[in-house]
Scaffold this motif. Sequence first.
Motif, PDB file in Angstrom:
ATOM      1  N   ASN A 145       2.380  45.725  65.832  1.00 32.42           N
ATOM      2  CA  ASN A 145       3.832  45.852  65.741  1.00 32.42           C
ATOM      3  C   ASN A 145       4.540  45.366  67.009  1.00 32.42           C
ATOM      4  OD1 ASN A 145       6.037  46.548  64.156  1.00 32.42           O
ATOM      5  ND2 ASN A 145       6.195  48.622  65.036  1.00 32.42           N
ATOM      6  N   GLU A 255       4.376  56.050  65.617  1.00 37.32           N
ATOM      7  CA  GLU A 255       5.691  56.660  65.381  1.00 37.32           C
ATOM      8  C   GLU A 255       5.502  57.974  64.626  1.00 37.32           C
ATOM      9  OE1 GLU A 255       8.608  55.834  66.597  1.00 37.32           O
ATOM     10  OE2 GLU A 255       9.463  57.560  65.584  1.00 37.32           O
ATOM     11  N   HIS A 290       1.867  53.628  63.194  1.00 38.27           N
ATOM     12  CA  HIS A 290       3.136  53.118  62.656  1.00 38.27           C
ATOM     13  C   HIS A 290       2.906  52.511  61.268  1.00 38.27           C
ATOM     14  CE1 HIS A 290       6.914  50.994  62.342  1.00 38.27           C
ATOM     15  NE2 HIS A 290       7.315  51.561  63.490  1.00 38.27           N
TER      16      HIS A 290
END
Length: 345
Positions: A145, A255, A290
């Motif tokens: 990411n 996250e 994530h």
Amino acid sequence: MEQQLNELKETVLLKIDEATSVKELNDVRIAYLGKKGPITDLLKGMGKLPADERPKMGALVNVSRETVTEVLERRMAILEQQAINEQLDKEKIDVTLPGRPALQGNHHPLTRVVEEIEDFFISMGYEVAEGPEVEKDYYNFEALNLPKGHPARDMQDSFYISEEVLLRTHTSPVQARTMEAKQGAPVKIICPGKVYRRDNDDATHSHQFTQIEGLVIGEDIRMSDLKGTLSLFAKKMFGSEREIRLRPSFFPFTEPSVEMDISCFKCGGDGCNVCKKTGWIEILGAGMVHPNVLSMAGYDPSVVSGFAFGMGPERIAMLKYGVEDIRHFYTNDIRFVSQFHRTEA
Ligand code: FA5
């Protein structure tokens, strides 16, 4: 001729008697009994004798030669034994002398900490995975990411080999590689290995250091699983009294992201020089994988979830053993490494 033979015999017997070493005696043997010696000459000279004297003279020469040979062999045996005795006398060793202790090697303190961490996770059912140190930009950043031009790439200043290839800046690319290879199946791995960053070397930073990555992917993996795992890990590494604390942080590949602190093992939380008076010590970065990272590796983020963490064993070893400078781990100074020699069997 008979008189000549007797004189010769007496001379040889005297020489044999006078020889004081194996070598001297051998010289006598060669000089008198050898092919070019006087006894052989005598035998050769027998042709000149009248035919009826030859057998008698031949027998006399043979008897003399046998006598001389016999005496020589006896003397040789004595001299050889004498030589052995002299050598044994010279080579005597004193078995009562104390021995010199042999220096024993041992595992490097960093290797020991890495193995201790590995053992803990293996006991929890993790497998050890590996990945290349010379890595593609794709696995080191993009699959995590961090697309090209993402500002968070600066968090890990890199050694590039070409536009698409670099020395890995963390062990997280092994996450991406493992997920890609597993094609949707559950994952439970740790990955220890060397990583490289363009950091300036100082007491707590090195341009090459070690990381251990952890990754768990499956259905219904939650933040509480991460917290429970890390809490057990902290107690194993730093003592059963240790508490952990998760602070919000940022990593592009997790996250939410957290940093984990442990309660100070020196002061127990009251504040001291090790914890810089805060009562807490930072140990590692972690978070829930994530959704973008899961999708890029071929997982469906609505079905599976996962957690990941990454730690620096040098920093853990420094805390555990009170090492003040990270550079001690790499200079191979025997005075440093021998402090950590295991004494137990
Ligand atoms: C990372 O490298 C993340 N990949 C960790 C991670 C993995 C987070 C999975 C979330 C999920 P960070 O840059 O903070 O994070 O480095 C992790 C650890 O490496 C640090 O806690 C520290 O112990 C160690 N470390 C970082 N830079 C250095 C350095 N220059 N020298 C020695 N150790 C270092």
